[in-house]
Scaffold this motif. Structure first.
Motif, PDB file in Angstrom:
ATOM      1  N   PRO A   4       0.850  -1.203   0.000  1.00 20.41           N
ATOM      2  CA  PRO A   4       0.000   0.000   0.000  1.00 20.41           C
ATOM      3  C   PRO A   4       0.882   1.248   0.000  1.00 20.41           C
ATOM      4  CG  PRO A   4      -0.813  -1.615   1.565  1.00 20.41           C
ATOM      5  CD  PRO A   4       0.524  -2.120   1.091  1.00 20.41           C
ATOM      6  N   TYR A   5       0.676   2.092  -0.978  1.00 18.75           N
ATOM      7  CA  TYR A   5       1.556   3.242  -1.163  1.00 18.75           C
ATOM      8  C   TYR A   5       1.455   4.161   0.043  1.00 18.75           C
ATOM      9  CZ  TYR A   5       3.732   7.198  -3.564  1.00 18.75           C
ATOM     10  OH  TYR A   5       4.553   8.235  -3.917  1.00 18.75           O
ATOM     11  N   LEU A   6       2.562   4.344   0.736  1.00 17.76           N
ATOM     12  CA  LEU A   6       2.524   5.077   2.008  1.00 17.76           C
ATOM     13  C   LEU A   6       2.221   6.555   1.823  1.00 17.76           C
ATOM     14  CD1 LEU A   6       5.377   6.856   2.730  1.00 17.76           C
ATOM     15  CD2 LEU A   6       6.287   4.556   2.463  1.00 17.76           C
ATOM     16  N   MET A   7       2.308   7.038   0.593  1.00 15.72           N
ATOM     17  CA  MET A   7       2.076   8.457   0.348  1.00 15.72           C
ATOM     18  C   MET A   7       0.727   8.715  -0.321  1.00 15.72           C
ATOM     19  SD  MET A   7       4.812   9.645   1.627  1.00 15.72           S
ATOM     20  CE  MET A   7       4.919  11.345   1.096  1.00 15.72           C
ATOM     21  N   GLU A   8      -0.243   7.792  -0.175  1.00 18.20           N
ATOM     22  CA  GLU A   8      -1.554   8.024  -0.764  1.00 18.20           C
ATOM     23  C   GLU A   8      -2.220   9.236  -0.089  1.00 18.20           C
ATOM     24  OE1 GLU A   8      -2.620   7.069  -3.349  1.00 18.20           O
ATOM     25  OE2 GLU A   8      -2.131   4.971  -3.764  1.00 18.20           O
ATOM     26  N   ASP A   9      -2.433  10.269  -0.860  1.00 19.73           N
ATOM     27  CA  ASP A   9      -2.981  11.516  -0.346  1.00 19.73           C
ATOM     28  C   ASP A   9      -3.328  12.363  -1.562  1.00 19.73           C
ATOM     29  OD1 ASP A   9      -2.575  14.499   0.567  1.00 19.73           O
ATOM     30  OD2 ASP A   9      -2.780  13.373   2.438  1.00 19.73           O
ATOM     31  N   ARG A  10      -4.369  13.172  -1.442  1.00 21.37           N
ATOM     32  CA  ARG A  10      -4.762  14.009  -2.582  1.00 21.37           C
ATOM     33  C   ARG A  10      -3.669  14.994  -2.968  1.00 21.37           C
ATOM     34  NH1 ARG A  10      -6.100  18.943  -0.663  1.00 21.37           N
ATOM     35  NH2 ARG A  10      -6.619  19.132   1.548  1.00 21.37           N
ATOM     36  N   ARG A  11      -2.752  15.293  -2.048  1.00 19.93           N
ATOM     37  CA  ARG A  11      -1.656  16.222  -2.350  1.00 19.93           C
ATOM     38  C   ARG A  11      -0.472  15.558  -3.025  1.00 19.93           C
ATOM     39  NH1 ARG A  11      -0.854  18.034   3.713  1.00 19.93           N
ATOM     40  NH2 ARG A  11      -1.294  15.801   3.903  1.00 19.93           N
ATOM     41  N   GLU A  12      -0.478  14.226  -3.088  1.00 20.14           N
ATOM     42  CA  GLU A  12       0.712  13.522  -3.535  1.00 20.14           C
ATOM     43  C   GLU A  12       1.011  13.738  -5.005  1.00 20.14           C
ATOM     44  OE1 GLU A  12       4.015  10.738  -3.375  1.00 20.14           O
ATOM     45  OE2 GLU A  12       3.170  12.421  -2.280  1.00 20.14           O
ATOM     46  N   ALA A  13      -0.013  13.816  -5.851  1.00 19.25           N
ATOM     47  CA  ALA A  13       0.247  14.037  -7.270  1.00 19.25           C
ATOM     48  C   ALA A  13       1.007  15.342  -7.482  1.00 19.25           C
ATOM     49  CB  ALA A  13      -1.067  14.044  -8.050  1.00 19.25           C
ATOM     50  N   GLY A  14       0.588  16.396  -6.791  1.00 19.25           N
ATOM     51  CA  GLY A  14       1.292  17.667  -6.901  1.00 19.25           C
ATOM     52  C   GLY A  14       2.708  17.597  -6.379  1.00 19.25           C
ATOM     53  N   ARG A  15       2.921  16.853  -5.292  1.00 19.70           N
ATOM     54  CA  ARG A  15       4.260  16.716  -4.735  1.00 19.70           C
ATOM     55  C   ARG A  15       5.176  16.006  -5.724  1.00 19.70           C
ATOM     56  NH1 ARG A  15       7.870  13.614  -1.956  1.00 19.70           N
ATOM     57  NH2 ARG A  15       6.720  11.733  -2.507  1.00 19.70           N
ATOM     58  N   LEU A  16       4.665  14.959  -6.377  1.00 17.38           N
ATOM     59  CA  LEU A  16       5.471  14.225  -7.343  1.00 17.38           C
ATOM     60  C   LEU A  16       5.893  15.112  -8.509  1.00 17.38           C
ATOM     61  CD1 LEU A  16       3.477  10.865  -7.435  1.00 17.38           C
ATOM     62  CD2 LEU A  16       5.730  11.244  -6.409  1.00 17.38           C
ATOM     63  N   VAL A  17       4.978  15.955  -8.966  1.00 17.41           N
ATOM     64  CA  VAL A  17       5.301  16.848 -10.082  1.00 17.41           C
ATOM     65  C   VAL A  17       6.329  17.886  -9.667  1.00 17.41           C
ATOM     66  CG1 VAL A  17       4.350  18.599 -11.631  1.00 17.41           C
ATOM     67  CG2 VAL A  17       3.080  16.477 -11.218  1.00 17.41           C
ATOM     68  N   ALA A  18       6.175  18.435  -8.444  1.00 18.28           N
ATOM     69  CA  ALA A  18       7.029  19.535  -8.005  1.00 18.28           C
ATOM     70  C   ALA A  18       8.458  19.095  -7.711  1.00 18.28           C
ATOM     71  CB  ALA A  18       6.429  20.187  -6.762  1.00 18.28           C
ATOM     72  N   LYS A  19       8.672  17.835  -7.361  1.00 21.25           N
ATOM     73  CA  LYS A  19       9.988  17.410  -6.874  1.00 21.25           C
ATOM     74  C   LYS A  19      10.984  17.098  -7.982  1.00 21.25           C
ATOM     75  CE  LYS A  19      10.652  13.301  -5.168  1.00 21.25           C
ATOM     76  NZ  LYS A  19      10.591  12.032  -4.407  1.00 21.25           N
ATOM     77  N   VAL A  20      10.541  17.065  -9.246  1.00 19.64           N
ATOM     78  CA  VAL A  20      11.452  16.678 -10.320  1.00 19.64           C
ATOM     79  C   VAL A  20      11.242  17.577 -11.527  1.00 19.64           C
ATOM     80  CG1 VAL A  20       9.835  14.953 -11.248  1.00 19.64           C
ATOM     81  CG2 VAL A  20      12.274  14.735 -11.735  1.00 19.64           C
ATOM     82  N   ASP A  21      12.337  17.899 -12.202  1.00 25.28           N
ATOM     83  CA  ASP A  21      12.271  18.542 -13.508  1.00 25.28           C
ATOM     84  C   ASP A  21      12.103  17.415 -14.523  1.00 25.28           C
ATOM     85  OD1 ASP A  21      12.846  19.625 -16.020  1.00 25.28           O
ATOM     86  OD2 ASP A  21      14.253  21.091 -15.208  1.00 25.28           O
ATOM     87  N   ALA A  22      10.867  17.177 -14.953  1.00 24.29           N
ATOM     88  CA  ALA A  22      10.568  16.012 -15.780  1.00 24.29           C
ATOM     89  C   ALA A  22      11.324  16.050 -17.102  1.00 24.29           C
ATOM     90  CB  ALA A  22       9.061  15.925 -16.025  1.00 24.29           C
ATOM     91  N   ASP A  23      11.417  17.217 -17.721  1.00 27.93           N
ATOM     92  CA  ASP A  23      12.115  17.311 -19.005  1.00 27.93           C
ATOM     93  C   ASP A  23      13.595  17.001 -18.846  1.00 27.93           C
ATOM     94  OD1 ASP A  23       9.932  18.252 -20.845  1.00 27.93           O
ATOM     95  OD2 ASP A  23       9.863  19.865 -19.378  1.00 27.93           O
ATOM     96  N   GLU A  24      14.205  17.489 -17.766  1.00 23.27           N
ATOM     97  CA  GLU A  24      15.621  17.208 -17.532  1.00 23.27           C
ATOM     98  C   GLU A  24      15.831  15.724 -17.253  1.00 23.27           C
ATOM     99  OE1 GLU A  24      19.645  17.563 -17.206  1.00 23.27           O
ATOM    100  OE2 GLU A  24      18.190  19.018 -17.999  1.00 23.27           O
ATOM    101  N   TRP A  25      14.920  15.109 -16.484  1.00 19.91           N
ATOM    102  CA  TRP A  25      15.053  13.674 -16.208  1.00 19.91           C
ATOM    103  C   TRP A  25      14.988  12.871 -17.498  1.00 19.91           C
ATOM    104  CZ3 TRP A  25      12.718   8.960 -16.671  1.00 19.91           C
ATOM    105  CH2 TRP A  25      13.249   7.938 -15.866  1.00 19.91           C
ATOM    106  N   VAL A  26      14.067  13.212 -18.373  1.00 22.38           N
ATOM    107  CA  VAL A  26      13.961  12.502 -19.650  1.00 22.38           C
ATOM    108  C   VAL A  26      15.211  12.705 -20.484  1.00 22.38           C
ATOM    109  CG1 VAL A  26      12.711  12.444 -21.856  1.00 22.38           C
ATOM    110  CG2 VAL A  26      11.445  12.455 -19.691  1.00 22.38           C
ATOM    111  N   ARG A  27      15.726  13.925 -20.542  1.00 25.92           N
ATOM    112  CA  ARG A  27      16.947  14.173 -21.316  1.00 25.92           C
ATOM    113  C   ARG A  27      18.106  13.336 -20.782  1.00 25.92           C
ATOM    114  NH1 ARG A  27      15.012  19.561 -21.503  1.00 25.92           N
ATOM    115  NH2 ARG A  27      16.073  20.098 -19.560  1.00 25.92           N
ATOM    116  N   THR A  28      18.203  13.214 -19.472  1.00 19.66           N
ATOM    117  CA  THR A  28      19.346  12.523 -18.872  1.00 19.66           C
ATOM    118  C   THR A  28      19.239  11.011 -18.974  1.00 19.66           C
ATOM    119  OG1 THR A  28      19.631  14.332 -17.304  1.00 19.66           O
ATOM    120  CG2 THR A  28      20.648  12.230 -16.722  1.00 19.66           C
TER     121      THR A  28
END
Length: 262
Positions: A4-28
């Motif tokens: 069971p995902y320990l971070m299940e929360d309505r705020r978690e989707a936003g936290r996941l987006v905010a913590k990473v530069d998705a474009d940079e991760w894909v480039r790397t």
């Protein structure tokens, strides 16, 4: 089984987006293996709200990208799908796709929550076409590597990590990826290790805000592991005090294992 995902929360989707530069991760980590041909198919297993999958589509606008996650609500929290991006929910141990359906299949920070990791990686290999690529990215040392590790911080970490381990969570999943890839039959394996969390001295305000949110979401689990909400509050305060100190170091590393399906 899936923990069971320990971070299940309505705020978690936003936290996941905010913590990473998705474009940079894909480039790397992904762009070197992403086909440029129109119609190439890419699967993100454990996609969360689909922010990395969206970045893949920005890098390869002519591709077909599928964001796959175990939680349909978390998937739905992503932005409305652009042309070329679809979202599917289900079990990573039984991917609902035909053999050889994708040119590239990847997972990012998902396998640490899957007790049957061998099954999930074998499924990722199965749905990759012969000659296609599987990319596994996960952490090693998450939550457990600190210096100095004083008694107050240990009082938080020991029971919490023990409770997670009992449920199947492995803070050292990163080092397991090479063996998982080999057992799934992947070849031409490439292994990369990078710093992930690296906090030397006082944490900066942006990172601190992210940790505050993460700890707030995890408060119920911490309280259960320590026996009471009061003990959980004391432990969270001790952890934040550690991050605020000029004398402390907190770190983890990220393993990336890239392999080819025969």
């Amino acid at each position: 089984m899936t923990v069971p995902y320990l971070m299940e929360d309505r705020r978690e989707a936003g936290r996941l987006v905010a913590k990473v530069d998705a474009d940079e991760w894909v480039r790397t980590y992904l762009e070197p293996v992403l086909p440029a041909a129109p119609g190439a198919r890419v699967l993100d297993v454990g996609a969360g709200p689909g922010h990395i999958a969206e970045a893949v589509l920005r890098a390869r606008p002519v591709a077909e990208v599928v964001a796959f996650d175990g939680n349909p609500e978390r998937l739905a929290a992503g932005r409305p799908g652009a042309a070329g991006l679809s979202r599917r929910s289900g079990d990573a141990r039984a991917l609902p796709f035909d053999d050889g359906s994708f040119d590239v299949v990847y997972s990012r920070l998902m396998l640490q929550y899957v007790a049957e990791r061998d099954v999930a990686v074998s499924e990722m290999a199965r749905v990759t076409r012969p000659g296609g690529t599987v990319v596994l990215f996960d952490l090693d040392g998450q939550l457990v590597w600190h210096d100095p590790l004083g008694p107050e911080l240990r009082a938080l970490l020991d029971p919490v990590t023990a409770a997670l381990a009992a449920a199947g969570f492995d803070p050292h999943t990163g080092r397991r990826l090479y063996g998982l890839a080999r057992r799934a039959g992947l070849t031409d394996l490439d292994v990369r290790v990078d710093p992930y969390h690296l906090i030397a001295g006082r944490i900066d305000p942006v990172q601190r805000a992210q940790w505050e949110l993460k700890l707030d979401i995890a408060r119920p689990l911490i309280a259960r592991a320590l026996g009471s909400p009061e003990a959980g509050e004391e432990a969270v305060a001790a952890f934040l005090a550690h991050l605020d100190s000029e004398e402390t170091l907190t770190y983890s590393v990220a393993f990336t294992v890239t392999g080819r399906r025969v």
